[in-house]
Structure formats: structure tokens, C-alpha cells
Scaffold this active site. Structure first.
Site, PDB file in Angstrom:
ATOM      1  CG  HIS A 162      -1.969  -1.047   1.218  1.00 56.10           C
ATOM      2  ND1 HIS A 162      -2.845  -1.239   0.177  1.00 56.10           N
ATOM      3  CD2 HIS A 162      -2.266  -1.999   2.149  1.00 56.10           C
ATOM      4  CE1 HIS A 162      -3.653  -2.250   0.455  1.00 56.10           C
ATOM      5  NE2 HIS A 162      -3.307  -2.735   1.636  1.00 56.10           N
ATOM      6  CG  ASP A 198      -2.933  -8.377   0.676  1.00 56.21           C
ATOM      7  OD1 ASP A 198      -2.073  -8.669   1.529  1.00 56.21           O
ATOM      8  OD2 ASP A 198      -3.984  -7.767   0.963  1.00 56.21           O
ATOM      9  CG  HIS A 200      -6.912  -5.400   1.941  1.00 53.05           C
ATOM     10  ND1 HIS A 200      -6.421  -6.322   2.844  1.00 53.05           N
ATOM     11  CD2 HIS A 200      -8.135  -5.032   2.390  1.00 53.05           C
ATOM     12  CE1 HIS A 200      -7.313  -6.498   3.814  1.00 53.05           C
ATOM     13  NE2 HIS A 200      -8.354  -5.736   3.558  1.00 53.05           N
ATOM     14  CG  ASP A 287      -5.038 -10.164   3.331  1.00 55.35           C
ATOM     15  OD1 ASP A 287      -4.702 -10.722   2.264  1.00 55.35           O
ATOM     16  OD2 ASP A 287      -4.975  -8.931   3.487  1.00 55.35           O
TER      17      ASP A 287
END
Length: 344
Positions: A162, A198, A200, A287
Site C-alpha cells: 500500500h 493479497d 486488498h 489474508d
């Protein structure tokens, strides 16, 4: 497979974060790496420390003033008040639309807002050392490939995908996947692919390479209309300028089950193969596990060897960098399942 860890990671240990408006204990904490390292040790897998300094390549993927701020942020915070050693700083204002971001404010909290995309990425005394150690591990893994290794894994934290050219966010401060990709490019790989699995979207990695054709970015992730980071990761984001066509997002609805997820992974891998890459960097977020407390896909433990096997079928020198995964007790075994599937 070479395994690299980050001896400094435990120094980044903030107490709490803001998660969807509520102050909660940090999901991203040192136990994550500890469980991964314990799982590797239980399997007799040797783990090494970084062998290369990432300083030069960091300057290629992050803005100089952002790096300068991040490296000195905790000292600046303490300089305001010695009692701040026991206080976590959080941003409270951000340069959104119509506000200027070209002038760095004198106020510390305003500077923090300038360089943070959210207030869920808290700083601590050891944040810079931990993030820099993770970047060193990513650069070391890339150098291992350049020296002839087939694959390498970075068992590090905090995560990185990120973190953009000049901002932190989503627990990420330095973009380890981008460091690995840029190191491979500088070492002679003409084309590199970054595959982000991931839950996200890796908005920071996308931002770093969005106008480049030499590094393909492909991501499968939760639909940003409902999932963090919310403001990037849509299917119509395909690159700009020289990078047009070299960005592929495959957003999936929360609740996606394994079969549909692996269909998307196949599409992602087909695009990687079509890129003609000389090397692959995988943002290995775990995740996607069904029990993860802040995600929404349904993969189970026995799906992760299948992920590793699919990555291996690309037949590319591969760096895997640990990203998310907040069901901490299961994280180590899930990571090892991916590696075992890859090597099998």
C-alpha cells in the site's frame, strides 16, 4: 529456496490503530512474523538476514522528501515533547482535492497527513528500522535471483504494497515488492511482472509502476467499492502513457469462494505469461484465508499449496514477499503451504 527475514521487524510495535473509525489493537504486529519464522523453523528451513542495502533502489521507487520524513519522523515527534515517547502520532488532516501537496507544512501532524493515506498506519520508535530492514530483505531476495537462485521468500513485516511513491498506508511504509522489482530491473531483467494476491489491492505498487511498460502489475483482490483501499483497484485502471495496457486489476466480491478465486488467479497468471517476463515478484498476502479478521474471501489451509503450485507453473525466477494475513496463528503454516506447493 532462499528465505530472508528482517531482524529489526519487532521494533515496529505500535499499540493501536484506527480501523473503520474505531481505535483497536493493531492487527499488524510482531506476532505475525514470529509465527511465520516458527513455522519455517519447525520444518527445518534455514532463514537468513538481508545481504544487500536497499538505499539506492529505494530512491528509485519512493520520493526523496518522503524517505527523508519517514527516516526522521520519530525523532521529530519526540523533539516536540519528550513525553511523546509514550504517545502514538496520528494524522488528522489530509491534502485532498483542491488542497496543495507540493509545500511541506511545518506542523508535524500536518506533515504526517501529507505522507499518509489513512490514519491506520501508526508510527512507533522502530518503524523506520523495521521498514528499511524489510526493503533490504526484498533487495537481497532479488539479488539472490540475479545470482542464479530459482526462488526466494521474504518473511518480513511490516508489509509494503500500500506504500506509494510518496505516501504510507495500510500498515505499509516502504514498498518491498517494488524494491524487489526495481532491483531485478537494474540487475538486467528486461521485463518484470508483479503479481499481487493479497485480499486488498496493492494501490502503492500500482501507483509506482502505472506509467511503465517494463514492470507489469496484476492484482486480484476485494472489490474496492466495499473493501480497503476503496479508491483504487477497479478493472478500468489499465495503465497510462508508456504503461497503457500493463496494469490488470481483477476485483472480486467479498465472499468469493476458492474455485472462483483460482479462476481469477489463472487469468492473472495468463497475463503474466503473456508479458514475457524475465522474473516474477509475488506480493504474497495471505489474508485471503477464510478466518482472517479483516478480509472476506474463503480460502482454506489446503488451498495454499495449490496457490504455490500455480505460481511455480509460470516457470519464472520468483521473489515472494509477505504482505497481509492477520489470522496470525495460522499465518506461518499458510505461508509454508504456499512455499511447499511451489517447491513440490
Amino acid at each position: 529456496m532462499r528465505i530472508f527475514s528482517n531482524p529489526e521487524q519487532a521494533g515496529h510495535n505500535p499499540r493501536d490503530e484506527f480501523f473503520r473509525g474505531q481505535r483497536v489493537p493493531c492487527f499488524e504486529n510482531p506476532t505475525r512474523a514470529r509465527y511465520v519464522l516458527e513455522a519455517l523453523a519447525a520444518r527445518g528451513v534455514p532463514v537468513g538476514s538481508p545481504t544487500h542495502d536497499s538505499t539506492a533502489v529505494l530512491a528509485e521507487v519512493h520520493a526523496p522528501r518522503y524517505l527523508a520524513f519517514l527516516q526522521d519522523a520519530w525523532r521529530q515527534w519526540l523533539a516536540l515533547d519528550g513525553a511523546n515517547a509514550d504517545v502514538q502520532p496520528f494524522p488528522s488532516v489530509w491534502p485532498v482535492r483542491t488542497l496543495r501537496s507540493d509545500v511541506e507544512p511545518a506542523n508535524f501532524i500536518a506533515r504526517l497527513g501529507l505522507y499518509a493515506m489513512d490514519n491506520g498506519s501508526p508510527l512507533a520508535a522502530g518503524t523506520w528500522a523495521a521498514a528499511k530492514g524489510g526493503a533490504d530483505a526484498a533487495a537481497s531476495a532479488a539479488h539472490a535471483l540475479l545470482s542464479g537462485e530459482r526462488a526466494a521468500f521474504c518473511a518480513t513485516r511490516p508489509p509494503g504494497h500500500h506504500a506509494g511513491p510518496d505516501f504510507m498506508g495500510g500498515y505499509c511504509f516502504l514498498n518491498n515488492a517494488a524494491v524487489a522489482a526495481q532491483t531485478l530491473r537494474q540487475g538486467g531483467a528486461a521485463r518484470v511482472a508483479v503479481l499481487d494476491v493479497d485480499y486488498h489491492h496493492g494501490n502503492g505498487t500500482q501507483a509506482i509502476f502505472y506509467r511503465r511498460a517494463d514492470v507489469l502489475f496484476v492484482s486480484l483482490h476485494g472489490d474496492p467499492r466495499t473493501e480497503y483501499p476503496f479508491y483504487l483497484g477497479h478493472a478500468d485502471e489499465t495503465g497510462e502513457g508508456e504503461g497503457a495496457g500493463f496494469n490488470l486489476n481483477l476485483p472480486l466480491p467479498a465472499g468469493t469462494r476458492p474455485d472462483a478465486w483460482f479462476d481469477a488467479l489463472d487469468a492473472a497468471c495468463q497475463r503474466v505469461a503473456a508479458h514475457g517476463a524475465d522474473a516474477l515478484v509475488v506480493s504474497l498476502g495471505l489474508d485471503t484465508f477464510g478466518a482472517d479478521p479483516i478480509a472476506g474471501f474463503g480460502l482454506q489451509a489446503d488451498d495454499f499449496p495449490r496457490l504455490g503450485a500455480r505460481l511455480q507453473r509460470l516457470a519464472l525466477p520468483t521473489v515472494m514477499v509477505l504482505e497481509g494475513g492477520y489470522a496470525s496463528a495460522e499465518l506461518g503454516d499458510n505461508a509454508c503451504h504456499v512455499l511447499e506447493g511451489f517447491e513440490a
